[in-house]
Design a protein around this motif. Structure first.
Motif, short mmCIF file in Angstrom:
data_model
loop_
_atom_site.label_atom_id
_atom_site.label_comp_id
_atom_site.label_asym_id
_atom_site.label_seq_id
_atom_site.Cartn_x
_atom_site.Cartn_y
_atom_site.Cartn_z
N SER A 1 -3.37 7.17 -0.89
CA SER A 1 -4.60 6.73 -0.22
C SER A 1 -4.97 5.31 -0.66
O SER A 1 -6.12 5.03 -1.00
CB SER A 1 -5.75 7.69 -0.52
OG SER A 1 -6.87 7.42 0.30
N GLN A 2 -3.98 4.42 -0.65
CA GLN A 2 -4.20 3.02 -1.02
C GLN A 2 -4.41 2.18 0.23
O GLN A 2 -3.57 2.17 1.12
CB GLN A 2 -3.01 2.47 -1.82
CG GLN A 2 -2.87 3.07 -3.20
CD GLN A 2 -1.64 2.55 -3.93
OE1 GLN A 2 -0.72 2.02 -3.31
NE2 GLN A 2 -1.62 2.70 -5.23
N CYS B 1 -13.61 14.28 -5.51
CA CYS B 1 -13.11 13.02 -6.04
C CYS B 1 -14.25 12.18 -6.61
O CYS B 1 -14.18 11.70 -7.75
CB CYS B 1 -12.37 12.24 -4.97
SG CYS B 1 -11.63 10.70 -5.55
N GLU C 1 -5.80 3.11 -13.33
CA GLU C 1 -5.05 3.32 -12.09
C GLU C 1 -3.98 4.39 -12.26
O GLU C 1 -3.33 4.46 -13.31
CB GLU C 1 -4.43 1.99 -11.65
CG GLU C 1 -3.54 2.05 -10.44
CD GLU C 1 -4.21 2.60 -9.20
OE1 GLU C 1 -3.63 3.52 -8.59
OE2 GLU C 1 -5.32 2.13 -8.87
N SER D 1 -9.38 2.31 -9.89
CA SER D 1 -8.74 2.53 -8.59
C SER D 1 -9.01 1.41 -7.59
O SER D 1 -9.12 1.66 -6.38
CB SER D 1 -9.19 3.88 -7.99
OG SER D 1 -8.87 4.94 -8.86
N CYS D 2 -9.11 0.19 -8.07
CA CYS D 2 -9.24 -0.97 -7.16
C CYS D 2 -8.36 -2.11 -7.70
O CYS D 2 -8.87 -3.17 -8.08
CB CYS D 2 -10.68 -1.41 -6.98
SG CYS D 2 -11.68 -1.49 -8.48
N PRO E 1 -10.12 6.99 -4.59
CA PRO E 1 -9.04 7.05 -3.59
C PRO E 1 -9.34 7.95 -2.40
O PRO E 1 -8.77 7.74 -1.33
CB PRO E 1 -7.85 7.57 -4.39
CG PRO E 1 -8.45 8.29 -5.56
CD PRO E 1 -9.70 7.54 -5.88
N GLU F 1 0.83 -1.20 0.00
CA GLU F 1 0.00 0.00 0.00
C GLU F 1 0.87 1.25 0.00
O GLU F 1 1.88 1.32 0.69
CB GLU F 1 -0.89 0.02 1.24
CG GLU F 1 -1.91 -1.11 1.31
CD GLU F 1 -2.61 -1.16 2.65
OE1 GLU F 1 -1.99 -0.68 3.64
OE2 GLU F 1 -3.73 -1.67 2.73
#
Length: 215
Positions: free
Chosen positions: A55-56, A151, A106, A85-86, A145, A50
């Motif tokens: 912000s992972q 966002c 990503e 973003s996953c 994120p 991470e």
């Protein structure tokens, strides 16, 4: 005034050794990623750490298993699936996807090891995606994120651009009203969980009956 060498802070030997080990491991990971990229492999065993600055926060194994199996169950065998973003869903999903096509959008370029399935994506430029992918995905799965109106609003623009129909959103409970307003999504019974417990309560939202596909 001239400072002597004695005035310069010095690291303790054990701290210096730990720092050296950290950088050595970093170099080794980067070399491994480079090798994987050159080989264009998809079915590999490598752990991505991470990056909290991005912000992972990775899902736990149960969440990954439940979501990927559900994604397969709710899509046809030749469906196109977009993950925004996953990235932790990608490795598990690609192994059971069959003839489904999976793309991962990503910002973190480490995931370029996924080859042509990787699409560089920045939520601050939500419409900057390849033209040939517009309205091409049977299902879009997204985990923005940041828990902010800016966002989610931007990511919602991307989702609308990419999806033909179905949407799954994983985000904080505080985003419920905005998720419904922007994308007409409803809260699911299923709750995603993370390896590192987060202070914010996370929910799953969708515009179809996702729960019936989840074990």
């Amino acid at each position: 005034m001239v400072e002597s060498d004695d005035d310069v802070p010095q690291l303790r030997a054990d701290s210096l050794a730990a720092l050296k080990e950290f950088y050595q491991e970093k170099v080794e990971r980067e070399c491994k990623f480079k090798k994987l990229l050159e080989q264009s492999e998809k079915d590999f065993e490598v752990e991505f750490e991470e990056n909290w600055q991005l912000s992972q926060f990775w899902y736990d194994e149960k969440t990954v298993e439940t979501m990927t199996k559900g994604i397969v169950k709710c899509t046809e065998n030749h469906a196109r699936i977009g993950l925004i973003s996953c990235p932790t869903l990608y490795k598990a999903l690609i192994k059971i996807a069959g003839n489904r096509q999976v793309k991962i959008f990503e910002f973190d370029e480490r995931f370029s090891v996924f080859g042509s399935d990787f699409i560089l994506y920045d939520y601050k430029n939500p419409l900057n995606v390849p033209d040939d992918l517009h309205e091409s995905f049977d299902l879009v799965v997204c985990d923005p994120p940041f828990l902010s109106e800016e966002c989610l609003t931007n990511v919602a623009s991307t989702i609308k651009l990419l999806t033909k129909k179905n949407v799954i959103l994983c985000s904080g409970s505080v985003m419920q009203d905005l998720a419904e307003k922007l994308l007409a999504l409803k809260k699911c019974n299923f709750q995603p969980h993370h390896k590192n417990n987060l202070a914010n309560e996370f929910w799953c939202y969708s515009n179809f009956d996702l729960d019936k596909y989840l074990d």
